[in-house]
Scaffold this motif. Sequence first.
Motif, PDB file in Angstrom:
ATOM      1  N   ALA A 187       0.823  -1.210   0.000  1.00 32.76           N
ATOM      2  CA  ALA A 187       0.000   0.000   0.000  1.00 32.76           C
ATOM      3  C   ALA A 187       0.857   1.258   0.000  1.00 32.76           C
ATOM      4  CB  ALA A 187      -0.925   0.000   1.218  1.00 32.76           C
ATOM      5  N   MET A 188       1.943   1.260   0.775  1.00 37.74           N
ATOM      6  CA  MET A 188       2.805   2.440   0.821  1.00 37.74           C
ATOM      7  C   MET A 188       3.478   2.692  -0.525  1.00 37.74           C
ATOM      8  SD  MET A 188       6.123   3.212   3.220  1.00 37.74           S
ATOM      9  CE  MET A 188       7.334   4.428   2.681  1.00 37.74           C
ATOM     10  N   LEU A 189       4.039   1.656  -1.114  1.00 43.30           N
ATOM     11  CA  LEU A 189       4.693   1.812  -2.410  1.00 43.30           C
ATOM     12  C   LEU A 189       3.684   2.147  -3.497  1.00 43.30           C
ATOM     13  CD1 LEU A 189       7.262  -1.140  -2.256  1.00 43.30           C
ATOM     14  CD2 LEU A 189       7.622   1.274  -1.697  1.00 43.30           C
ATOM     15  N   LEU A 190       2.472   1.621  -3.378  1.00 43.76           N
ATOM     16  CA  LEU A 190       1.422   1.934  -4.341  1.00 43.76           C
ATOM     17  C   LEU A 190       0.998   3.398  -4.227  1.00 43.76           C
ATOM     18  CD1 LEU A 190      -0.514   0.786  -6.501  1.00 43.76           C
ATOM     19  CD2 LEU A 190      -2.129   0.306  -4.640  1.00 43.76           C
ATOM     20  N   GLY A 191       0.801   3.866  -2.992  1.00 39.46           N
ATOM     21  CA  GLY A 191       0.420   5.264  -2.804  1.00 39.46           C
ATOM     22  C   GLY A 191       1.467   6.221  -3.336  1.00 39.46           C
ATOM     23  N   LEU A 192       2.744   5.927  -3.079  1.00 40.48           N
ATOM     24  CA  LEU A 192       3.831   6.765  -3.572  1.00 40.48           C
ATOM     25  C   LEU A 192       3.920   6.705  -5.094  1.00 40.48           C
ATOM     26  CD1 LEU A 192       6.335   8.528  -3.111  1.00 40.48           C
ATOM     27  CD2 LEU A 192       7.647   6.433  -2.683  1.00 40.48           C
ATOM     28  N   SER A 193       3.801   5.499  -5.659  1.00 45.91           N
ATOM     29  CA  SER A 193       3.941   5.327  -7.109  1.00 45.91           C
ATOM     30  C   SER A 193       2.805   5.987  -7.881  1.00 45.91           C
ATOM     31  CB  SER A 193       4.003   3.838  -7.457  1.00 45.91           C
ATOM     32  OG  SER A 193       5.114   3.218  -6.844  1.00 45.91           O
TER      33      SER A 193
END
Length: 346
Positions: free
Chosen positions: A239-245
């Motif tokens: 979720a964190m990497l998805l939100g940033l990406s």
Amino acid sequence: MKSTIVSSPHVPRVNRVDRGMLQVLLALVPGIVAMIWFFGWGVLINIVLAVSFAVAAEAAVMLARGRSPLAAIGDLSAVVSAVLFAISVPPILSWWLILLGILFAIVLVKQLYGGIGYNPFNPAMAGYAFLLVSYPVAMTTWLEPSMLAEHSLSFMESLRVTLSGTLPPGLDWDVISSATPLDEMRGQLDLGMTMEQIRQSPLWGILGGHGWEWIGGWFLLGGIYLLWRRIITWHIPVAMLLGLSVCAGVFWIIDPQTYPSPAFHLFSGAAILGAFFIATDPVTACTTKRGQFLFGVAIGVIVYAIRTWGGYPDAVAFAVLLMNIAAPTIDYYTQPRVFGHGEKRL
């Protein structure tokens, strides 16, 4: 023959804190080795000093509270916090700043609230943020990656810099130090340069900064190991990497000459380290599955917002600390329903 009857359960506990922390330390090894390869022995010196200070501080507080220090130190939580703190700070940071950051993290942020399981904030990131706000110049002065450096510091030279704060004769700070890729990118964009011009610098690699992209890749491997061992779940890191990406991708599509690509954001700072090793702290993160996903997405969005419009080039520590505050509220509103009842489980 005398026999002893032991009450159930008869199967020994497997999910002990020390075993989980040991798995985290093992997963950090590939990334740490990569950091030492690209940034020198100062990384290892930071780790040794931080772990020593953290263990001593934890033992001193436990003795002051009238408790056994061995029980607290044996769970390895202080060691994990110290290692995460040590690899987050520059490899030429003075020893007294490492001591100051560790004391803040272990004594004030962790033990003042009652020790492991009670601290509301991630100790390592709290110590890092405290030093970054108080000593911004020292905390943003990094060594150049080994393939770009004119002179790589030996172990003894690195130890001298850490303990005395002085360089060997004939060396200058401008020769061995460099801004991080995120620092460089922010500074050049403020001067009106385009991303195409900025990427002409030798500081850049294929996906992100030279050295940093490899370090991120090895921390990613360690994170996958933690998922495989079921030490963490996929919800927060994905979720964190998805939100940033997603945030980076939207603005990159709109104006690729002003906003870096998602790959740059993932492999030029502490995004991967933060996603798998920092945001997943079981004490300070959310506990429900939906809550963990929301928690991770929010961290990724905050990281992008601070990196793009805020005053700090990397923002993982601040994003995690801000969401640590919101974690109890998120958990409260994302509790799963009990089957057969209309109300939420308390």
